[in-house]
Write a protein that holds these residues in place. Structure first.
Motif, short mmCIF file in Angstrom:
data_model
loop_
_atom_site.label_atom_id
_atom_site.label_comp_id
_atom_site.label_asym_id
_atom_site.label_seq_id
_atom_site.Cartn_x
_atom_site.Cartn_y
_atom_site.Cartn_z
N GLN A 86 1.24 8.16 -2.42
CA GLN A 86 2.77 8.25 -2.52
C GLN A 86 3.30 9.67 -2.00
O GLN A 86 2.31 10.54 -2.34
N GLY B 213 -0.80 4.32 10.56
CA GLY B 213 -1.49 4.13 9.79
C GLY B 213 -1.74 2.89 8.88
O GLY B 213 -2.96 2.15 8.39
N SER B 214 -0.79 1.86 8.89
CA SER B 214 -0.92 0.58 8.26
C SER B 214 -1.85 -0.18 9.36
O SER B 214 -2.70 -1.05 8.89
N TYR C 249 -9.89 9.12 3.54
CA TYR C 249 -10.97 8.45 4.44
C TYR C 249 -11.67 9.22 5.36
O TYR C 249 -10.72 9.92 6.32
N LYS D 144 -7.00 1.51 -3.37
CA LYS D 144 -5.59 0.96 -2.78
C LYS D 144 -4.60 0.96 -3.87
O LYS D 144 -3.45 1.46 -3.78
N ILE E 58 0.36 5.50 4.62
CA ILE E 58 -0.88 5.88 5.12
C ILE E 58 -0.60 6.78 6.58
O ILE E 58 0.15 6.05 7.28
N SER E 59 -1.08 7.84 6.43
CA SER E 59 -0.99 8.99 7.75
C SER E 59 -2.30 9.19 8.25
O SER E 59 -3.29 9.48 7.31
N LYS F 178 -4.60 10.70 -4.63
CA LYS F 178 -4.51 10.56 -3.23
C LYS F 178 -6.06 10.44 -2.42
O LYS F 178 -6.73 11.09 -2.94
N MET G 255 -5.51 0.98 8.63
CA MET G 255 -5.95 0.29 7.28
C MET G 255 -6.33 -0.97 7.64
O MET G 255 -7.37 -1.76 7.12
N MET H 264 -3.94 8.21 2.28
CA MET H 264 -3.00 7.29 1.68
C MET H 264 -2.66 7.81 0.36
O MET H 264 -3.63 7.91 -0.34
N ALA I 101 -3.52 4.60 -5.31
CA ALA I 101 -2.85 5.28 -4.24
C ALA I 101 -1.47 4.65 -4.62
O ALA I 101 -0.56 5.19 -4.52
N LEU J 79 0.80 -1.25 0.07
CA LEU J 79 0.08 -0.11 -0.05
C LEU J 79 0.72 1.38 0.01
O LEU J 79 2.23 1.21 0.48
#
Length: 248
Positions: free
Chosen positions: A78, A149-150, A121, A109, A66-67, A118, A153, A76, A112, A63
């Motif tokens: 890059q 973040g991970s 959520y 997913k 994710i922040s 971008k 998700m 989520m 992103a 993925l």
């Protein structure tokens, strides 16, 4: 009774019987037509849903980063990717949100991860009746207890997998703690945060702010650069095409 009268009476009975049989056959045919029509409509609906489901993407790799933001939203994307922006407004208790996640969640997913979008959520609560309201609040509050973040998700996905019906009490503290640990939550205080529902007030404030500002009709609401995608969001190929076109 004369012979002529008996004959007339017999003819009348035969005519009545024939008319009754005619009407019975007419009703039978009408019932058959309606039944066939209903079956056809259901088949079309099931067929459309099957096509949408069969076209769903698989997550093809890692993925994108994710922040978790201060307001509770989750980004989520890059690094360096700021557009196009796909906003996902969802309620963990919402059955249609679960359907969207199962159908198109992987597409977002992948987009992103590919650096094509971008994705943001926004977890809100739209329900006002019980038990759906409290179910939603407990789940959303628990999600805010996660700090990475991970983990968020992974928890997000488990929430939808374990979504209760709209008539049952669900998303219990024990369930939420268990799913959080399975998602990798190990930070001190996670369990007490979930069991104490410590983020309910913050979540409700955020929900009210979103609902008031955007006048959302319901969830899920998927927006691409501020424009609602409506039914397009439930067709993975159409969703991908819309995002790629916006990126040009």
């Amino acid at each position: 009774m004369s012979k002529r009268t008996r004959e007339a009476s017999a003819k009348a009975r035969i005519a009545a019987q024939r008319e009754a049989l005619r009407k019975q056959e007419q009703r039978r045919r009408m019932t058959m037509v309606v039944t066939v029509a209903v079956i056809a409509v259901v088949a079309i609906a099931v067929g459309w849903w099957s096509i949408a489901q069969s076209a769903s993407e698989k997550v093809t790799g890692n993925l994108a980063p994710i922040s978790i933001q201060e307001d509770g939203s989750v980004v989520m994307a890059q690094r360096g990717v700021t557009a196009p922006v796909v906003d996902v407004y969802e309620d963990f208790q919402c059955p249609a949100c679960k359907q969207f996640e199962e159908t198109s969640g992987s597409t977002l997913k992948n987009l992103a991860a590919e650096g094509k979008a971008k994705v943001v959520y926004h977890v809100i609560t739209i329900f006002t009746d019980e038990p759906t309201k409290s179910n939603s609040l407990r789940a959303a509050s628990a999600a805010r207890c996660l700090t990475e973040g991970s983990q968020w998700m992974a928890f997000h996905d488990k929430i939808y997998q374990g979504q209760p019906s709209e008539t049952a009490v669900g998303f219990t503290a024990d369930q939420l703690v268990k799913w959080g640990h399975e998602a990798g939550a190990g930070a001190t205080g996670f369990d007490s945060c979930v069991r104490g529902e410590k983020n309910v007030a913050a979540h409700q404030e955020y929900s009210s702010k979103i609902m008031s500002a955007l006048k959302l009709a319901g969830t899920p609401t998927i927006m691409l650069d501020g424009q609602s995608l409506e039914d397009t969001a439930f067709v993975p190929s159409a969703l991908r095409e819309a995002v790629l076109n916006a990126a040009k």
